[in-house]
Design an enzyme around this catalytic site. Sequence first.
Site, PDB file in Angstrom:
ATOM      1  CB  THR A  47      32.201  82.597  61.675  1.00  0.00           C
ATOM      2  OG1 THR A  47      31.100  81.894  60.312  1.00  0.00           O
ATOM      3  CG2 THR A  47      33.444  82.853  60.904  1.00  0.00           C
ATOM      4  CB  THR A  87      27.438  82.885  62.115  1.00  0.00           C
ATOM      5  OG1 THR A  87      27.057  81.885  62.599  1.00  0.00           O
ATOM      6  CG2 THR A  87      28.086  83.735  63.124  1.00  0.00           C
TER       7      THR A  87
END
Lengths: 143, 175
Positions: free
Chosen positions: A52, A1
């Site tokens: 994330t 991410t």
Amino acid sequence: TVGAVALDSAGTLAAATSTGGYTNKPAGRIGDSPIIGAGTYARNGVCAVSGTGKGEYFIRHAVAHEIASRMAYLGESLEDAASKVIHQDLKPHDIGAGLVAVGADGAITAPYNTDGMFRGWVLPGGRMFVASHAEVFDLATLP
Amino acid sequence: MNPTALAIHGGCGVMARLDLAEDEWIAARADLGRSLEAGWAVLTAGGSALDAVEAAVVVMEDSPHFNAGHGAALNTDGEHELDAAIMNGADLAAGSVTLARRIRNPIRAARAVMEAQEAVMLGGPAADAFAAGAGLDIVEPSYFTTERRVAALSAMKRHQAAGTAAKASEAEKHG
């Protein structure tokens, strides 16, 4: 991410997040990144957040919005609010999590509870830093 | 002029350094720097925070070193499903795409969804079709695949077969 947060010269905050999920994720599974208030959130005068980590828990805790709410309603600082969510709220779940956030005053924080997190930031004046673990690289001063 | 600020992340976990060879870490570090440069250039030119975060994320989506865009993880079917979101703090406008398979830069599609103002989130084939209609770059799903992600999926499948999935490294899960 991956993700980014910014404060511009007009005082506007913005957040962006993009991801491929995780390896061997169930087909059709949706994580926190595209869920506004979970992995991505921005509100002027408060903060912008991009997360994330294990998305299911970011969704359940509405992580990005939770940080903004702590700041707006409890008066917590950006660093305190973000740290509490990562290191206290998510701790019982024993999951990897991290985020970057910027406040309306330009303050930046990047807490994580894993061994490391790819991250980078630019200080007022343009000094640019990147890091993975505790090791921080002073890359350059940007114009 | 008010202060400007920019911060990025490229994922967390053990893989943030320990599972990378030195040359991979150097390359990833360079791409993080390019991401910051892209976003900062927008801000110092008087551009918007929205443009800055989009520019910064596009660089990382185009890099093979991060789990987004080119370099994204593979799902259990060996396919890519991409998610992205963007939000403007000025008016709480937001847009996102999920389960996209063919949008080269999903963050650009999220921005387009936001600006179209007809939805906050579009998913699956509708997201791909919307992006195509908006004139964004559309690619074959194989564009997103890297050898590292193929190896990671193979490793996860082996762990599953052996009943040791919980021991998979962060690199195997997230790359």
